[in-house]
Write an enzyme that holds these catalytic residues in place. Structure first.
Site, PDB file in Angstrom:
ATOM      1  N   SER A 141       0.866  -1.321   0.311  1.00 48.96           N
ATOM      2  CA  SER A 141      -0.324   0.305   0.295  1.00 48.96           C
ATOM      3  C   SER A 141       0.849   1.233   0.567  1.00 48.96           C
ATOM      4  O   SER A 141       1.884   1.749   0.316  1.00 48.96           O
ATOM      5  CB  SER A 141      -0.973   0.387   1.587  1.00 48.96           C
ATOM      6  OG  SER A 141      -1.525   1.231   1.128  1.00 48.96           O
ATOM      7  N   TYR A 154      -1.846  -1.310   9.804  1.00 47.25           N
ATOM      8  CA  TYR A 154      -2.428  -1.954   8.960  1.00 47.25           C
ATOM      9  C   TYR A 154      -1.020  -1.598   7.867  1.00 47.25           C
ATOM     10  O   TYR A 154      -0.605  -2.273   6.936  1.00 47.25           O
ATOM     11  CB  TYR A 154      -3.567  -0.485   8.446  1.00 47.25           C
ATOM     12  CG  TYR A 154      -3.418  -0.664   7.027  1.00 47.25           C
ATOM     13  CD1 TYR A 154      -4.037  -1.955   5.962  1.00 47.25           C
ATOM     14  CD2 TYR A 154      -3.150   0.010   6.282  1.00 47.25           C
ATOM     15  CE1 TYR A 154      -4.188  -2.023   5.078  1.00 47.25           C
ATOM     16  CE2 TYR A 154      -3.071  -0.095   5.037  1.00 47.25           C
ATOM     17  CZ  TYR A 154      -3.549  -1.157   3.908  1.00 47.25           C
ATOM     18  OH  TYR A 154      -4.100  -1.057   2.722  1.00 47.25           O
ATOM     19  N   LYS A 158       1.627  -3.770   6.205  1.00 46.56           N
ATOM     20  CA  LYS A 158       2.296  -2.782   4.626  1.00 46.56           C
ATOM     21  C   LYS A 158       3.484  -3.114   4.003  1.00 46.56           C
ATOM     22  O   LYS A 158       4.303  -3.276   3.399  1.00 46.56           O
ATOM     23  CB  LYS A 158       1.339  -1.812   3.779  1.00 46.56           C
ATOM     24  CG  LYS A 158       0.018  -2.338   3.448  1.00 46.56           C
ATOM     25  CD  LYS A 158      -0.643  -3.726   3.211  1.00 46.56           C
ATOM     26  CE  LYS A 158      -1.982  -4.641   2.765  1.00 46.56           C
ATOM     27  NZ  LYS A 158      -1.892  -5.218   1.962  1.00 46.56           N
TER      28      LYS A 158
END
Lengths: 297, 328
Positions: A141, A154, A158
């Site tokens: 991401s 998160y 990533k």
């Protein structure tokens, strides 16, 4: 393409995974699709077989569950097919303060984004090596380049995917396996994420990409053996601005934003956790204007 | 029979309300502004002042009704406040469904749209096909989310059916969602008609009388929780143009290439940001004109007895209607 060669895509029932499945099928590639239980994937598989005359196998499983990757590997092995492309797309995201995040959600996100990506790559490695030239696409991401509050876990998962892919690229190259990392920002993927993006700020709406636009580019990049892809002009501009801005200005902006943003997170990651829906993969982009979240699965 | 209808001041809704009243039903229309609904009153439709975002007013209009047609929607690709589309289309629909379940309505028909599938360059879409494009605009997304609400209430025991009209044209209001009729109107008044230079791209055009009939048939025969495409003929822009020239004779046509339209769309968006007024078209909307959106109405034909009026016939009737209006 050899009729016994297959591309494995996880998180294929919606968003980027679905768009990649369509794009692969369009190019005559056979598919093994993996997604959470639900009707969408079978509807997609039927459509792909009908329109593109490719072979499509589907597996409904929650990859964040214990032993799910191993089970999937065994089931696919029984098919006697050759996997020469692995797309680790399944993932989940959320925009939540760490102290407010439920333990179960933390477990799910790490298991899916980190563990499943790692294990599937490991398990299918012998097959990929045997069917070289072969390809691995890991979906990281844009968020992995920025250190944003509410994106702690998160972003960390990533960053892990980013690190893993960059390293594996070096290790696996001699084996005939090309590893590509893609770091998209906001994308119009599943309905709930699309809605967060649609009703979000200017940057979110204007930087968000359509999965069906990105999929052909991603596949081209993968087949060309590119190391890293950051799709979207605004995203690249944003990354560049981030690069040249002094740290204290960035900290000011983030601090300002944190104070002004009313948590879209709670309704997003929170409800995902509550409902136990781990199917979504969230790509995040953080903006000066706004932290946009978007998911893809 | 007492029948409730929302969106009765809109293009489809007005035609449907008129037809139901004509059949002798006691029609309750929930309208936001009764002053603007004089036409409905003249057709014998009962007006109830209210809004689908206000549950109390829904309850008043729904009281005693056996059937409900929910046609109301925020039918635009653009909104000043993006949250508004979701409030009207998703929450409004949920309000309607909740009241209908609570008040024991026997059957509920929800007017969705073929927009929930979006474009599909690879095939003619039927009800079993997946959406393959992302939800890049509020309207399509909100209609999809509203459908999910209907399906979830159908599972809870409400006999609810979804109908999906495509690009509707025909006699009636020249509203935002009646673009084809507006185009015919422009052509007949000698104005320049802009068509996308999309050559062979297909779109589906459905005659409003068929759509009204399809709603009534879905109310009678539609299966709970099912979707029915209420479409017409699939025509390319070339075919549409040929039909236009054949019916009207001399038409001034401006074929717009995609890039030019995109640039103009960008200007429109900028203008609307400054003025706060709706843009004439948005870049998202334009993309839809350059990719196939062909639909099959076989399920409605087989299960409901739906009938498609040929475009040639539908255009004749529409042109007659416009000419009569222009003479008045």
């Amino acid at each position: 393409m050899n009729s016994n060669k297959f591309t494995l895509i996880t998180g294929a029932s919606e968003g980027f995974g679905k768009a990649l499945a369509v794009e692969c099928a369009k190019r005559g590639m056979n598919l093994v699709l993996v997604a959470l239980p639900g009707p969408e994937m079978c509807i997609l598989a039927k459509f792909l077989r009908e329109c593109f005359s490719v072979k499509v196998y589907t597996f409904e499983t929650d990859l964040s569950k214990d032993g799910a990757c191993m089970n999937l590997f065994h089931q696919i092995s029984e098919l006697n097919i050759e996997i020469n492309m692995l797309i680790n797309n399944a993932g989940i995201g959320g925009t939540l303060l760490f102290k407010e995040t439920e333990v179960e959600f933390l477990e799910t996100i790490v298991r899916l984004n980190v563990l499943a990506t790692t294990l599937l790559t490991k398990l299918f490695l012998p097959q990929l090596q045997a069917n070289k030239p072969s390809y691995v696409l890991n979906v990281s991401s844009l968020g992995c380049f920025f250190f944003l509050p509410r994106k702690s876990v998160y972003g960390a998962t990533k960053s892990y995917v980013y690190y893993l892919s960059k390293t594996l690229r070096k290790e696996l190259k001699p084996l005939g396996i090309s590893v590509t990392t893609i770091c998209p920002g906001a994308m119009y993927t599943c309905p709930s994420i699309s809605m967060t993006t649609q009703t979000g700020g200017w940057f979110a709406r204007n930087s968000a990409l359509n999965p069906e636009w990105l999929a052909p580019k991603a596949l081209d990049g993968l087949l060309k053996g590119r190391a890293l892809m950051i799709p979207g002009k605004l995203n690249r501009i944003f990354k560049f601005v981030d690069y040249i801005l002094p740290l204290f200005i960035k900290n000011m902006l983030i601090g300002w934003q944190m104070n002004h943003l009313n948590s879209p997170a709670k309704s997003n990651g929170g409800s995902i956790a509550a409902a136990g829906i781990s199917k979504i993969k969230l790509k995040k982009k953080s903006g000066v204007q706004q932290l946009a979240t978007s998911t893809l699965e | 029979m007492k029948i409730m209808i929302t969106g009765a001041t809109g293009f489809i809704g007005q035609n449907l309300a008129g037809k139901l009243a004509q059949q002798g039903h006691n029609v309750h229309a929930l309208v936001r502004n009764p002053q603007q609904a004089n036409d409905l009153q003249a057709m014998g439709v009962g007006l109830f002042n209210g809004d689908i975002t206000d549950k109390d007013t829904i309850a008043q209009a729904m009281h005693g009704c056996e059937q409900v047609y929910h046609c109301a929607a925020f039918a635009s690709f653009w909104s000043k406040n993006p949250g508004e589309i979701f409030k009207v289309n998703v929450e409004g629909t949920r309000n309607m469904l909740e009241q209908a379940l609570q008040m024991g309505v026997t059957k509920f028909v929800y007017t969705s749209s073929t927009a929930v599938w979006g474009p599909n360059p690879y095939k003619t879409i039927n009800e079993d096909d997946p959406r393959i494009f992302g939800f890049d605009n509020d309207y399509e997304l909100s209609k999809h989310m509203a459908e999910q609400e209907v399906i979830s209430f159908a599972k809870q025991g409400l006999d609810a059916v979804i109908v999906n009209p495509s690009r509707v044209y025909g006699p009636g209001k020249l509203s935002y969602s009646n673009a084809v009729t507006r185009m015919l109107h422009d052509a007949l008044s000698g104005k320049m008609v802009m068509l996308p230079n999309g050559r062979g791209n297909l779109a589906n055009y459905t005659f409003v009388h068929d759509v009204v009939e399809g709603h009534i048939l879905a109310m009678q025969h539609g299966r709970t929780g099912e979707r029915y495409i209420l479409g017409g003929e699939n025509l390319s822009y070339n075919e549409l143009l040929a039909l236009l020239l054949h019916k009207i004779g001399r038409v001034r046509i401006l074929k717009m290439p995609r890039t030019l339209l995109k640039v103009l769309g960008g200007f429109e968006m900028l203008k609307s940001r400054i003025t706060g007024k709706a843009p004439a078209f948005t870049p998202n909307m334009l993309d839809r004109y350059f990719v196939n959106m062909a639909f099959l109405s076989k399920k409605a034909e087989e299960e409901l007895g739906y009938h498609i009026t040929p475009a040639s016939l539908g255009f004749d009737q529409t042109i007659d209607f416009i000419k009569r209006q222009m003479h008045e």
